[in-house]
Design a protein around this motif. Structure first.
Motif, PDB file in Angstrom:
ATOM      1  N   VAL A  93       0.382  -0.849  -0.016  1.00 45.54           N
ATOM      2  CA  VAL A  93      -0.041  -0.042   0.019  1.00 45.54           C
ATOM      3  C   VAL A  93       0.372   0.835  -0.022  1.00 45.54           C
ATOM      4  O   VAL A  93       1.183   1.694   0.943  1.00 45.54           O
ATOM      5  N   PRO A  94       0.384   1.972  -0.768  1.00 45.50           N
ATOM      6  CA  PRO A  94       2.032   3.355  -1.370  1.00 45.50           C
ATOM      7  C   PRO A  94       1.058   4.244  -0.249  1.00 45.50           C
ATOM      8  O   PRO A  94      -0.392   4.873  -0.808  1.00 45.50           O
ATOM      9  N   ALA A  95       1.359   4.665   0.637  1.00 48.29           N
ATOM     10  CA  ALA A  95       0.597   5.575   1.623  1.00 48.29           C
ATOM     11  C   ALA A  95       1.739   6.649   2.389  1.00 48.29           C
ATOM     12  O   ALA A  95       1.864   7.120   3.032  1.00 48.29           O
ATOM     13  N   SER A  96       2.604   7.309   1.156  1.00 54.22           N
ATOM     14  CA  SER A  96       3.277   8.272   1.895  1.00 54.22           C
ATOM     15  C   SER A  96       3.213   9.665   1.571  1.00 54.22           C
ATOM     16  O   SER A  96       1.469   9.785   0.878  1.00 54.22           O
ATOM     17  N   GLY A  97       3.341  11.142   2.180  1.00 53.98           N
ATOM     18  CA  GLY A  97       2.277  12.053   2.102  1.00 53.98           C
ATOM     19  C   GLY A  97       2.062  12.778   2.745  1.00 53.98           C
ATOM     20  O   GLY A  97       0.222  11.676   3.367  1.00 53.98           O
ATOM     21  N   ALA A  98       1.420  13.867   2.978  1.00 56.61           N
ATOM     22  CA  ALA A  98       0.137  14.191   4.031  1.00 56.61           C
ATOM     23  C   ALA A  98      -0.638  14.588   3.057  1.00 56.61           C
ATOM     24  O   ALA A  98      -0.773  13.880   1.914  1.00 56.61           O
ATOM     25  N   ALA A  99      -1.490  14.543   4.068  1.00 58.87           N
ATOM     26  CA  ALA A  99      -3.413  14.797   3.030  1.00 58.87           C
ATOM     27  C   ALA A  99      -3.844  15.661   3.393  1.00 58.87           C
ATOM     28  O   ALA A  99      -4.468  16.552   2.486  1.00 58.87           O
ATOM     29  N   SER A 100      -2.980  16.997   2.751  1.00 57.10           N
ATOM     30  CA  SER A 100      -2.902  18.278   2.503  1.00 57.10           C
ATOM     31  C   SER A 100      -4.228  18.262   1.269  1.00 57.10           C
ATOM     32  O   SER A 100      -4.733  19.508   1.429  1.00 57.10           O
ATOM     33  N   ARG A 101      -3.967  18.119  -0.017  1.00 55.23           N
ATOM     34  CA  ARG A 101      -4.295  18.071  -0.768  1.00 55.23           C
ATOM     35  C   ARG A 101      -5.721  17.903  -0.444  1.00 55.23           C
ATOM     36  O   ARG A 101      -6.240  18.593  -1.097  1.00 55.23           O
ATOM     37  N   MET A 102      -6.340  16.911   0.294  1.00 50.67           N
ATOM     38  CA  MET A 102      -7.781  16.824   0.694  1.00 50.67           C
ATOM     39  C   MET A 102      -8.946  18.174   0.856  1.00 50.67           C
ATOM     40  O   MET A 102      -9.732  17.708   1.004  1.00 50.67           O
ATOM     41  N   PHE A 103      -7.537  18.841   2.061  1.00 48.70           N
ATOM     42  CA  PHE A 103      -8.469  19.851   2.121  1.00 48.70           C
ATOM     43  C   PHE A 103      -7.980  21.632   1.843  1.00 48.70           C
ATOM     44  O   PHE A 103      -8.488  21.970   2.233  1.00 48.70           O
ATOM     45  N   LYS A 104      -7.690  21.542   0.646  1.00 45.39           N
ATOM     46  CA  LYS A 104      -7.544  22.581  -0.546  1.00 45.39           C
ATOM     47  C   LYS A 104      -8.624  23.463  -0.270  1.00 45.39           C
ATOM     48  O   LYS A 104      -7.812  24.638  -0.229  1.00 45.39           O
ATOM     49  N   ASN A 105      -9.849  22.992  -0.603  1.00 43.77           N
ATOM     50  CA  ASN A 105     -11.057  24.394  -0.562  1.00 43.77           C
ATOM     51  C   ASN A 105     -11.115  24.445   0.680  1.00 43.77           C
ATOM     52  O   ASN A 105     -11.287  26.079   0.642  1.00 43.77           O
ATOM     53  N   LEU A 106     -10.555  24.062   2.336  1.00 40.95           N
ATOM     54  CA  LEU A 106     -10.515  24.873   3.369  1.00 40.95           C
ATOM     55  C   LEU A 106      -9.461  24.971   3.699  1.00 40.95           C
ATOM     56  O   LEU A 106      -9.561  26.189   4.401  1.00 40.95           O
ATOM     57  N   PHE A 107      -8.659  24.888   3.056  1.00 41.58           N
ATOM     58  CA  PHE A 107      -7.247  25.804   3.301  1.00 41.58           C
ATOM     59  C   PHE A 107      -7.492  27.124   2.769  1.00 41.58           C
ATOM     60  O   PHE A 107      -7.325  28.671   3.221  1.00 41.58           O
ATOM     61  N   GLU A 108      -8.213  27.419   1.190  1.00 44.82           N
ATOM     62  CA  GLU A 108      -8.610  28.558   0.947  1.00 44.82           C
ATOM     63  C   GLU A 108      -9.288  29.310   1.547  1.00 44.82           C
ATOM     64  O   GLU A 108      -9.079  30.918   1.654  1.00 44.82           O
ATOM     65  N   PHE A 109     -10.590  29.288   2.287  1.00 46.51           N
ATOM     66  CA  PHE A 109     -11.152  29.397   3.047  1.00 46.51           C
ATOM     67  C   PHE A 109     -10.576  30.215   4.482  1.00 46.51           C
ATOM     68  O   PHE A 109     -11.509  31.269   4.769  1.00 46.51           O
ATOM     69  N   LEU A 110      -9.535  29.475   4.743  1.00 48.37           N
ATOM     70  CA  LEU A 110      -8.893  29.886   6.125  1.00 48.37           C
ATOM     71  C   LEU A 110      -8.709  31.198   5.741  1.00 48.37           C
ATOM     72  O   LEU A 110      -7.624  32.233   6.209  1.00 48.37           O
ATOM     73  N   ASP A 111      -7.216  31.377   4.562  1.00 44.61           N
ATOM     74  CA  ASP A 111      -6.513  32.135   3.792  1.00 44.61           C
ATOM     75  C   ASP A 111      -7.708  33.506   3.297  1.00 44.61           C
ATOM     76  O   ASP A 111      -7.050  34.238   2.675  1.00 44.61           O
ATOM     77  N   SER A 112      -8.452  33.098   3.040  1.00 39.34           N
ATOM     78  CA  SER A 112      -9.984  34.694   1.966  1.00 39.34           C
ATOM     79  C   SER A 112      -9.778  35.193   2.881  1.00 39.34           C
ATOM     80  O   SER A 112     -10.016  35.101   4.464  1.00 39.34           O
ATOM     81  N   GLU A 113     -10.376  36.532   2.706  1.00 42.87           N
ATOM     82  CA  GLU A 113     -11.388  37.475   3.870  1.00 42.87           C
ATOM     83  C   GLU A 113     -12.700  37.110   4.295  1.00 42.87           C
ATOM     84  O   GLU A 113     -12.988  37.711   4.941  1.00 42.87           O
ATOM     85  N   GLU A 114     -13.219  36.131   2.964  1.00 40.67           N
ATOM     86  CA  GLU A 114     -14.527  35.214   3.265  1.00 40.67           C
ATOM     87  C   GLU A 114     -14.126  35.283   4.953  1.00 40.67           C
ATOM     88  O   GLU A 114     -13.769  34.516   6.236  1.00 40.67           O
ATOM     89  N   THR A 115     -16.239  35.182   6.174  1.00 45.23           N
ATOM     90  CA  THR A 115     -15.976  34.980   7.103  1.00 45.23           C
ATOM     91  C   THR A 115     -17.320  33.562   7.523  1.00 45.23           C
ATOM     92  O   THR A 115     -17.212  32.860   8.503  1.00 45.23           O
ATOM     93  N   THR A 116     -18.017  33.461   6.146  1.00 44.48           N
ATOM     94  CA  THR A 116     -18.551  32.376   6.273  1.00 44.48           C
ATOM     95  C   THR A 116     -19.048  31.872   4.612  1.00 44.48           C
ATOM     96  O   THR A 116     -18.332  32.257   3.809  1.00 44.48           O
ATOM     97  N   PRO A 117     -18.911  30.383   4.628  1.00 39.25           N
ATOM     98  CA  PRO A 117     -19.599  29.554   3.946  1.00 39.25           C
ATOM     99  C   PRO A 117     -19.465  30.240   2.729  1.00 39.25           C
ATOM    100  O   PRO A 117     -20.894  30.097   2.473  1.00 39.25           O
TER     101      PRO A 117
END
Length: 505
Positions: A75-99
């Motif tokens: 089972v190849p299992a290397s690397g962090a799962a950060s790409r799974m949460f790309k949309n959530l990271f973008e929201f955190l980095d934005s000026e928006e406060t609500t989804p």
């Protein structure tokens, strides 16, 4: 071009100067496109097994499990799962406060459905002294996400996929790694009750994987009546590739050569280190809960049965060749098997004398063997099955990515678009020859099938080199059989909202 300190750096990584020169030449010359003769399909190149013929293959695999052969799940299992949460990271980095996007609205509206919900609730109470519902009521959406993605919360933005909670059960949620433990017991358990699993992991995550295995395996052993042997390995530093600048010279950072991981193709070295007769290969995120496992297990056993059936035919032919007790008619039978069952074509076989034909047949039969499940194209990303022209002029089945095909060539583009199936990384491989000797898998790589991409480091553009992919160029010179499997066997998790699909609940 290389300095004395460079050679010291290379020595530390176990990389030769010759290999660096080869890699720099790849940046300069690029990689040739592969010539596609046809897209593999159910009519040509992909085996469709009728329901009334499946029992023989399933019995063949069950019989093999009773033998003294070593079976392993890789089972190849290397690397962090950060790409799974790309949309959530973008929201955190934005000026928006609500989804505001449909993706974010879906995530927050269904947050109770995720397997991680209970743990997230606990860390929100601990860190914020409020429940998720209370944080939502005051529009503190970003606090919820910070507790999900960072420490002192769940840290899902940095953990590997294998250690994330994937599915809920009455007795508690399971990680992807745990699902692989259960799955392995259902189709890769030998006559003594042993299940062998091997996970390739990142160095920074290895201890976490080891701790999870130690904490969880015993309970599954008792529940399933098996004994696990779980091993881990990391991509070798010697498989890292050098980065290049725009002039195709070694890219340096503070005077030192910059190297990058060579991609999943580097794992052919890890696979080559394994001592096993048959190895299943499946990605870490392609797992389902128990309620959906029946069809997955059925088709895993089926393609394994196909592998054993083909291997037995190949071994019988090779032993016959070694014995010298064959005639021209039997040579033609072997050639027919090559051409029509392994889909290997060579126009020159018509002009070969029997002695030359024998050598040709033996060279093609005596190679590692893999059976690859292929799913009908549903618009999912992934490489596809093709009949491809090789450097020696033969045609054979290959798994190709779009980057390996010249899509500016109308004929090649048409063949690519005609593809009916894609590769879900569903492989079972035979790693020993007819004499019981382990194949050296590094001898069967097509080094002309790498990939160059653009990256950056400290704001500077660089070129990165990926090695031939594990199931692409790294297995280019294997014997390959494509078998159609249903789409229900392919359930990857590429984004956090994929966990909301019915097959993950």
């Amino acid at each position: 071009m290389l300095t004395e300190s460079d050679f010291l750096q290379l020595k530390e990584k176990g990389i030769s100067g010759e290999r660096i020169q080869e890699q720099l030449a790849c940046f300069k010359n690029g990689f040739p496109y592969l010539t596609v003769q046809a897209s593999a399909s159910g009519e040509k190149g992909i085996l469709r097994i009728p329901e009334n013929e499946q029992s023989a293959y399933l019995k063949g695999w069950d019989d093999y499990l009773k033998s003294d052969k070593t079976i392993l799940k890789f089972v190849p299992a290397s690397g962090a799962a950060s790409r799974m949460f790309k949309n959530l990271f973008e929201f955190l980095d934005s000026e928006e406060t609500t989804p505001g996007t449909p993706f974010l609205k879906t995530f927050f509206e269904n947050i109770r459905q995720f397997a991680f919900y209970d743990r997230l609730q606990a860390v929100c109470m601990e860190n914020e002294n409020r429940t998720i519902e209370e944080l939502t009521a005051t529009a503190d959406y970003k606090k919820i996400l910070r507790n999900l993605l960072f420490t002192p919360g769940l840290n899902y933005g940095q953990l590997p996929k294998g250690l994330l909670l994937f599915h809920r059960y009455p007795e508690g949620a399971r990680t992807a790694m745990e699902e692989h433990l259960v799955e392995g017991a259902l189709y890769a358990c030998n006559a003594t009750g042993q299940v062998n699993l091997h996970f390739t992991v990142s160095p920074e995550h290895r201890e976490l994987f080891r701790q999870t295995a130690e904490a969880k395996a015993k309970a599954y052993e008792q529940r399933l009546g098996v004994k696990y042997r779980i091993d881990f390995s990391e991509q070798k530093p010697s498989t890292d590739t050098i980065a290049a600048d725009s002039e195709n010279r070694p890219f340096r950072d503070n005077g030192k050569l910059v190297f990058r991981p060579g991609g999943h193709g580097a794992l052919i070295e890890n696979l080559n280190d394994i001592s096993a007769d048959v190895v299943f290969i499946k990605n870490i995120d392609n797992v389902v809960p128990d309620s959906f496992k029946t069809i997955t297990v059925h088709y895993k056993k089926l393609i394994a049965g196909v592998l054993i059936s083909y291997q037995q035919k190949i071994f019988n032919y090779l032993h016959r060749i070694d014995s010298g007790k064959y005639d021209h008619k039997e040579l033609l039978e072997m050639l027919y098997f090559l051409q029509n069952e392994l889909c290997i074509k060579n126009p020159e076989t018509k002009i070969l004398e029997d002695a030359e034909l024998t050598l040709y047949i033996k060279s093609k039969l005596n190679r590692p063997l893999r059976v690859c499940g292929m799913v009908r194209n549903q618009g999912e990303p992934g490489g596809g099955p093709f009949l491809t022209v090789n450097s020696d002029g033969t045609v054979s089945p290959q798994i190709l990515e779009s980057s390996q095909i010249d899509l500016k060539n109308p004929a090649m583009k048409r063949l690519f678009e005609q593809g009916t199936h894609f590769n879900p990384v569903d492989l079972v491989c035979a790693l020993r020859n007819y004499k019981g000797e382990k194949f050296d898998l590094t001898r069967y790589i097509d080094k002309n099938t790498g990939f160059i991409s653009s990256k950056s480091k400290n704001g500077k553009e660089l070129k990165a080199l990926e090695l031939p992919g594990l199931w692409n160029g790294s297995m280019s010179d294997w014997n390959t059989v494509f078998v159609e499997v249903p789409v229900e066997t392919f359930n990857p998790v590429k984004t956090v909202n994929d966990w909301l699909r019915p097959e993950h609940r």
